[in-house]
Design a protein around this motif. Sequence first.
Motif, short mmCIF file in Angstrom:
data_model
loop_
_atom_site.label_atom_id
_atom_site.label_comp_id
_atom_site.label_asym_id
_atom_site.label_seq_id
_atom_site.Cartn_x
_atom_site.Cartn_y
_atom_site.Cartn_z
N LYS A 5 -24.58 39.08 21.13
CA LYS A 5 -25.67 39.33 20.06
C LYS A 5 -25.07 38.44 18.83
O LYS A 5 -25.83 38.10 17.80
N GLN A 6 -23.69 38.00 18.81
CA GLN A 6 -23.49 37.43 17.59
C GLN A 6 -23.80 35.85 17.52
O GLN A 6 -23.91 35.51 16.29
N LEU A 7 -24.38 35.47 18.64
CA LEU A 7 -24.93 34.12 18.65
C LEU A 7 -26.31 34.30 17.96
O LEU A 7 -26.78 33.16 17.24
N ASP A 8 -26.96 35.62 18.12
CA ASP A 8 -28.16 35.73 17.07
C ASP A 8 -28.02 35.86 15.77
O ASP A 8 -28.76 35.12 14.90
N GLY A 9 -26.67 36.11 15.35
CA GLY A 9 -26.35 36.07 14.08
C GLY A 9 -26.17 34.89 13.31
O GLY A 9 -26.44 34.57 12.52
N ILE A 10 -25.40 34.08 14.26
CA ILE A 10 -25.45 32.59 13.83
C ILE A 10 -26.82 32.03 13.73
O ILE A 10 -26.92 31.10 12.70
N ARG A 11 -27.61 32.20 14.67
CA ARG A 11 -29.16 31.64 14.48
C ARG A 11 -29.67 32.08 13.18
O ARG A 11 -30.25 31.24 12.69
N ALA A 12 -29.47 33.29 12.98
CA ALA A 12 -30.22 33.63 11.67
C ALA A 12 -29.43 32.96 10.41
O ALA A 12 -30.14 32.59 9.50
N ILE A 13 -28.31 33.07 10.24
CA ILE A 13 -27.61 32.06 9.06
C ILE A 13 -28.18 30.94 9.18
O ILE A 13 -28.47 30.36 8.13
N ALA A 14 -28.13 30.34 10.34
CA ALA A 14 -28.72 28.90 10.35
C ALA A 14 -30.03 28.73 9.92
O ALA A 14 -30.55 27.70 9.12
N VAL A 15 -31.24 29.38 10.24
CA VAL A 15 -32.29 29.52 9.88
C VAL A 15 -32.48 29.92 8.20
O VAL A 15 -33.36 29.19 7.65
N MET A 16 -31.65 30.57 7.92
CA MET A 16 -31.79 30.88 6.39
C MET A 16 -31.16 29.75 5.61
O MET A 16 -31.74 29.40 4.56
N LEU A 17 -30.32 29.01 6.08
CA LEU A 17 -29.83 27.93 5.43
C LEU A 17 -30.84 26.79 5.31
O LEU A 17 -30.86 26.06 4.35
N PHE A 269 -16.95 39.74 13.28
CA PHE A 269 -18.08 39.70 14.35
C PHE A 269 -18.94 41.02 14.36
O PHE A 269 -20.09 40.62 14.84
N ASP A 270 -18.60 42.10 14.40
CA ASP A 270 -19.62 43.20 14.71
C ASP A 270 -20.08 43.57 13.60
O ASP A 270 -21.52 43.76 13.65
N PHE A 271 -19.57 43.58 12.26
CA PHE A 271 -20.47 44.17 11.22
C PHE A 271 -21.25 43.00 10.39
O PHE A 271 -22.05 43.33 9.37
N ILE A 272 -20.89 41.75 10.58
CA ILE A 272 -21.43 40.70 9.80
C ILE A 272 -22.31 39.87 10.79
O ILE A 272 -23.67 39.91 10.80
N LEU A 273 -21.83 39.20 11.68
CA LEU A 273 -22.75 38.33 12.97
C LEU A 273 -23.48 39.39 13.67
O LEU A 273 -24.49 39.10 14.37
N GLY A 274 -22.61 40.61 13.95
CA GLY A 274 -23.32 41.64 14.73
C GLY A 274 -24.38 42.53 14.09
O GLY A 274 -24.75 43.47 14.56
N ASN A 275 -24.57 42.32 12.60
CA ASN A 275 -25.53 43.35 12.08
C ASN A 275 -26.89 43.13 12.47
O ASN A 275 -27.42 42.17 12.83
N PRO A 276 -27.32 44.48 12.61
CA PRO A 276 -28.90 44.40 13.42
C PRO A 276 -29.79 43.60 12.67
O PRO A 276 -30.76 43.16 13.24
N ALA A 277 -29.77 43.52 11.10
CA ALA A 277 -30.85 42.96 10.60
C ALA A 277 -30.57 41.41 11.09
O ALA A 277 -31.53 40.39 11.26
N LEU A 278 -29.13 40.65 10.85
CA LEU A 278 -29.07 39.39 11.44
C LEU A 278 -29.71 39.19 12.82
O LEU A 278 -30.10 38.21 13.18
#
Length: 367
Positions: A5-17, A269-278
Amino acid sequence: MNYIKQLDGIRAIAVMLVIIAHWMPQDSLLYRYGDLFNGVDIFFVLSGFLITRILLENRRQAERSGSGKGQLLKVFFIRRVLRIFPAYYAALLLLFLIGPIWNTGIRDNWGYFVSYTANFYFVKRQAWDGMLSHLWSLSVEEQFYLLWPWLMLLPGKRTPLCIILTFILLGEAAQYYFWNAPMGDIRTISCFDGLGMGALLAYAAVEKPAWLKQAYPYASVLALLCFLLQMARITGNSFFIPSRTLTAVCTVWLITAILLYEGRRVIFFDFILGNPALVFMGKISYGIYLYHNFLPYLTGGLLRYFNAKFLGETYPALYVLHFENFCLLLLTSYASWRLFEKPILKLKRGFDYISPLPKPQTAVAQP
């Protein structure tokens, strides 16, 4: 491949950038510090990693089971088509219909967009083309998808590593060769290093997992150095090192850390990249990226009218407009995912890389 799931968090950060880079004024602090890492370059590393890992893992299974590699190639392309083509061509049809209204060249150059060669179109015209401009990176990724399976599946077992390293070197050389060339960084070969670094990480994870732990301390130092160089770049100091390379190294380090610490509770990893919103944003990030550059063209006039009518003239117009567009973008992307993309993706269940072995039948005693 296990879902991370953390890879989806990275995707979210990338698309926001990416959204910050395309929506915010260049003199704003958000744009300036958002430019620390390029979202598209993060996506390249993710694509290189995920696609290569899928191919290598299924190659190993095919070799163990004696399955043919032709089946892997066929299934890979079918699954990619189901994931990418429907939303892309639906968006392309809309852009084709409204193109003349917003003065884009899609009708005169539709062949580039239909064939996923939009980056060649922008290089040819030496300029962007409004709401179509972001499609260059989708073209690069599709060209990668067409080429990469052949290189990872068909050669001998030791060959993929040589190919990956060659890819990285070609990408580095191309970035220096096209350093001052207009649109030089959107040429396909100039993106090879980011894609290749992600692929190298996937190779290590699948074929040489011990490498990850051994290389991690050195990768951490290198990523810190690259981060400092990026900070120096956005504060006005120029270094003859491509920003894409610096971003790729930092992204590879981050994914490596996720792989090594998988299963452990780590706050970042759990509470930032794994955040449900991200994670939610990461799941619909393809739609967010696909629609973000032309949605403001469609909604801007109407939103400005309503804002002026109901909010008056004392509000921060630009930021309110961006917030409204962002909410509409999330809603549109979620609707696209839920009603259009996800139902089509269910068809992937009928296309497994390795056909499951039939279950042994239990002998039944005859009466």
